[in-house]
Design a protein around this motif. Structure first.
Motif, PDB file in Angstrom:
ATOM      1  N   PHE A 191       0.829  -1.204   0.000  1.00 41.50           N
ATOM      2  CA  PHE A 191       0.000   0.000   0.000  1.00 41.50           C
ATOM      3  C   PHE A 191       0.866   1.258   0.000  1.00 41.50           C
ATOM      4  N   THR A 192       1.947   1.228   0.764  1.00 40.79           N
ATOM      5  CA  THR A 192       2.848   2.373   0.787  1.00 40.79           C
ATOM      6  C   THR A 192       3.424   2.632  -0.602  1.00 40.79           C
ATOM      7  N   ALA A 193       3.868   1.581  -1.263  1.00 37.11           N
ATOM      8  CA  ALA A 193       4.437   1.728  -2.600  1.00 37.11           C
ATOM      9  C   ALA A 193       3.400   2.226  -3.599  1.00 37.11           C
ATOM     10  N   THR A 194       2.174   1.748  -3.473  1.00 30.18           N
ATOM     11  CA  THR A 194       1.113   2.185  -4.379  1.00 30.18           C
ATOM     12  C   THR A 194       0.788   3.653  -4.156  1.00 30.18           C
ATOM     13  N   ALA A 195       0.719   4.067  -2.902  1.00 33.54           N
ATOM     14  CA  ALA A 195       0.464   5.471  -2.617  1.00 33.54           C
ATOM     15  C   ALA A 195       1.572   6.358  -3.180  1.00 33.54           C
ATOM     16  N   GLN A 196       2.803   5.936  -3.010  1.00 32.62           N
ATOM     17  CA  GLN A 196       3.913   6.710  -3.554  1.00 32.62           C
ATOM     18  C   GLN A 196       3.833   6.813  -5.069  1.00 32.62           C
ATOM     19  N   ALA A 197       3.441   5.719  -5.721  1.00 31.90           N
ATOM     20  CA  ALA A 197       3.290   5.734  -7.180  1.00 31.90           C
ATOM     21  C   ALA A 197       2.156   6.669  -7.589  1.00 31.90           C
ATOM     22  N   ALA A 198       1.047   6.645  -6.853  1.00 31.65           N
ATOM     23  CA  ALA A 198      -0.075   7.528  -7.154  1.00 31.65           C
ATOM     24  C   ALA A 198       0.333   8.986  -7.019  1.00 31.65           C
ATOM     25  N   LEU A 199       1.036   9.305  -5.961  1.00 33.18           N
ATOM     26  CA  LEU A 199       1.467  10.686  -5.745  1.00 33.18           C
ATOM     27  C   LEU A 199       2.429  11.140  -6.826  1.00 33.18           C
ATOM     28  N   ARG A 200       3.318  10.249  -7.260  1.00 33.06           N
ATOM     29  CA  ARG A 200       4.244  10.602  -8.347  1.00 33.06           C
ATOM     30  C   ARG A 200       3.496  10.934  -9.629  1.00 33.06           C
ATOM     31  N   GLU A 201       2.356  10.273  -9.838  1.00 35.91           N
ATOM     32  CA  GLU A 201       1.563  10.509 -11.044  1.00 35.91           C
ATOM     33  C   GLU A 201       0.642  11.719 -10.905  1.00 35.91           C
ATOM     34  N   GLY A 202       0.640  12.349  -9.742  1.00 35.69           N
ATOM     35  CA  GLY A 202      -0.217  13.515  -9.534  1.00 35.69           C
ATOM     36  C   GLY A 202      -1.644  13.168  -9.167  1.00 35.69           C
ATOM     37  N   LEU A 203      -1.883  11.933  -8.738  1.00 34.46           N
ATOM     38  CA  LEU A 203      -3.222  11.510  -8.340  1.00 34.46           C
ATOM     39  C   LEU A 203      -3.467  11.835  -6.872  1.00 34.46           C
ATOM     40  N   GLY A 204      -4.702  12.230  -6.557  1.00 30.79           N
ATOM     41  CA  GLY A 204      -5.121  12.277  -5.174  1.00 30.79           C
ATOM     42  C   GLY A 204      -5.369  10.875  -4.662  1.00 30.79           C
ATOM     43  N   LEU A 205      -5.406  10.741  -3.339  1.00 32.20           N
ATOM     44  CA  LEU A 205      -5.429   9.406  -2.755  1.00 32.20           C
ATOM     45  C   LEU A 205      -6.504   9.298  -1.677  1.00 32.20           C
ATOM     46  N   ASN A 206      -7.425   8.351  -1.875  1.00 33.50           N
ATOM     47  CA  ASN A 206      -8.429   7.978  -0.882  1.00 33.50           C
ATOM     48  C   ASN A 206      -8.195   6.528  -0.475  1.00 33.50           C
ATOM     49  N   ALA A 207      -8.889   6.084   0.562  1.00 37.94           N
ATOM     50  CA  ALA A 207      -8.755   4.692   0.997  1.00 37.94           C
ATOM     51  C   ALA A 207     -10.036   4.257   1.681  1.00 37.94           C
ATOM     52  N   GLY A 208     -10.354   2.977   1.556  1.00 35.43           N
ATOM     53  CA  GLY A 208     -11.532   2.483   2.240  1.00 35.43           C
ATOM     54  C   GLY A 208     -11.754   0.996   2.058  1.00 35.43           C
ATOM     55  N   HIS A 209     -12.455   0.422   2.986  1.00 31.71           N
ATOM     56  CA  HIS A 209     -12.934  -0.958   3.057  1.00 31.71           C
ATOM     57  C   HIS A 209     -12.281  -1.686   4.225  1.00 31.71           C
ATOM     58  N   ASP A 210     -13.078  -1.919   5.256  1.00 32.59           N
ATOM     59  CA  ASP A 210     -12.668  -2.626   6.469  1.00 32.59           C
ATOM     60  C   ASP A 210     -11.669  -1.855   7.318  1.00 32.59           C
ATOM     61  N   LEU A 211     -11.537  -0.564   7.101  1.00 28.32           N
ATOM     62  CA  LEU A 211     -10.796   0.261   8.042  1.00 28.32           C
ATOM     63  C   LEU A 211     -11.642   0.445   9.295  1.00 28.32           C
ATOM     64  N   ASN A 212     -10.986   0.462  10.449  1.00 23.67           N
ATOM     65  CA  ASN A 212     -11.715   0.575  11.708  1.00 23.67           C
ATOM     66  C   ASN A 212     -10.851   1.280  12.747  1.00 23.67           C
ATOM     67  N   ARG A 213     -11.369   1.370  13.986  1.00 24.74           N
ATOM     68  CA  ARG A 213     -10.646   2.097  15.030  1.00 24.74           C
ATOM     69  C   ARG A 213      -9.316   1.435  15.390  1.00 24.74           C
ATOM     70  N   ASP A 214      -9.218   0.142  15.190  1.00 21.91           N
ATOM     71  CA  ASP A 214      -8.001  -0.568  15.553  1.00 21.91           C
ATOM     72  C   ASP A 214      -6.891  -0.444  14.516  1.00 21.91           C
ATOM     73  N   ASN A 215      -7.256  -0.324  13.249  1.00 20.32           N
ATOM     74  CA  ASN A 215      -6.220  -0.383  12.210  1.00 20.32           C
ATOM     75  C   ASN A 215      -6.006   0.922  11.456  1.00 20.32           C
ATOM     76  N   LEU A 216      -6.856   1.914  11.683  1.00 19.82           N
ATOM     77  CA  LEU A 216      -6.816   3.127  10.862  1.00 19.82           C
ATOM     78  C   LEU A 216      -5.543   3.932  11.079  1.00 19.82           C
ATOM     79  N   THR A 217      -5.166   4.158  12.325  1.00 23.15           N
ATOM     80  CA  THR A 217      -4.001   5.006  12.588  1.00 23.15           C
ATOM     81  C   THR A 217      -2.746   4.412  11.962  1.00 23.15           C
ATOM     82  N   ASP A 218      -2.518   3.126  12.160  1.00 29.25           N
ATOM     83  CA  ASP A 218      -1.315   2.495  11.602  1.00 29.25           C
ATOM     84  C   ASP A 218      -1.287   2.614  10.082  1.00 29.25           C
ATOM     85  N   PHE A 219      -2.439   2.471   9.459  1.00 28.81           N
ATOM     86  CA  PHE A 219      -2.490   2.583   8.004  1.00 28.81           C
ATOM     87  C   PHE A 219      -2.085   3.989   7.564  1.00 28.81           C
TER      88      PHE A 219
END
Length: 262
Positions: A191-219
């Motif tokens: 996911f980190t590598a994909t986000a970096q690739a998206a940012l290099r291409e000038g894309l904005g970045l959203n995220a979703g699906h099964d994120l919750n209070r336990d895992n959101l901050t680390d992500f």
């Protein structure tokens, strides 16, 4: 042009924003004919608690969000001009009808089948590019930001940008499943590598699906540049215990903790 496409709120936001998906509120309401719980009342409650966006995913069978909900929410959000309205769905089913009628701030193209219980994969390139292209162009011509629901594949980010998308939404179920297992670091690195690739291409970045209070901050600490998370199932489940307002507060705290760590 809708100012949220390139300016306006985007320029003001210093941290990730929270968009609350209201599908599960509608699902509960639809089990009876009493009209409760109210989708618009739930929207007002989460916005009063500090959520910065509302997301709905109206499917053709209307098993949760119905057509009138989309229009009712669009009307409600006229009272909240700073709030983003995001409509998700398959552009080859019923999504484009809502985009044309409502012109939300953002539409998220999701490649789900009619009979799918929930989204479970992203768009594939080059396979999907040709048929998506005219719909991406149409939505953007209407002043609607286009986000593509995508698997964490760095090589696909250039294709998304070439298609004309403004953002991608990373499908995060793989991360949620891997968290706490020996695969967590490897999956999160994807996911980190994909986000970096998206940012290099000038894309904005959203995220979703099964994120919750336990895992959101680390992500959010590990994945750079996430502008928006869309959370529904876990948030509504938490609200059964905590109430909607306190649940939104806790998710916003998760986001804030990530912003302090980055």
């Amino acid at each position: 042009m809708n100012p949220l496409l390139t300016t306006g709120l985007d320029a003001q936001r210093g941290t990730t924003t929270l968009s609350v998906n209201l599908n599960k509120v509608a699902l509960l309401r639809n089990t009876r004919t009493l009209g409760i719980p109210s989708v618009t009342r739930a929207a007002a409650l989460v916005l009063e608690a500090g959520a910065q966006g509302i997301t709905v995913h109206p499917r053709p069978d209307e098993r949760h969000i119905r057509a009138h909900d989309v229009h009712d929410l669009a009307q409600l959000l006229k009272q909240w001009p700073q709030i983003e309205f995001n409509i998700e769905g398959n552009p080859f089913h019923n999504l484009m009808d809502f985009v044309r009628a409502v012109r939300p701030h953002q539409c998220t193209f999701v490649p789900d089948a009619v009979d799918q219980s929930t989204s479970d994969h992203g768009w594939q390139f080059p396979q999907d590019a040709q048929r998506l292209a005219p719909l991406v162009a149409e939505a953007r011509a209407l002043g609607v930001r286009v986000s593509l629901f995508m698997d964490p594949l760095p090589a696909a980010m250039r294709a998304a940008r070439e298609l004309g998308a403004d953002r991608v939404e990373l499908y995060t179920e793989a991360y949620a499943r891997a968290r706490g297992t020996p695969d967590q670091a490897r999956v999160l690195a994807g996911f980190t590598a994909t986000a970096q690739a998206a940012l290099r291409e000038g894309l904005g970045l959203n995220a979703g699906h099964d994120l919750n209070r336990d895992n959101l901050t680390d992500f959010l600490v590990a994945v750079p540049g996430v502008q928006e998370v869309s959370i529904g199932h876990a948030l509504i489940a938490d609200a059964l215990e905590l109430g909607l307002a306190e649940t939104v507060h806790q998710y916003l705290r998760c986001i804030h903790r990530a912003s302090l760590t980055r």
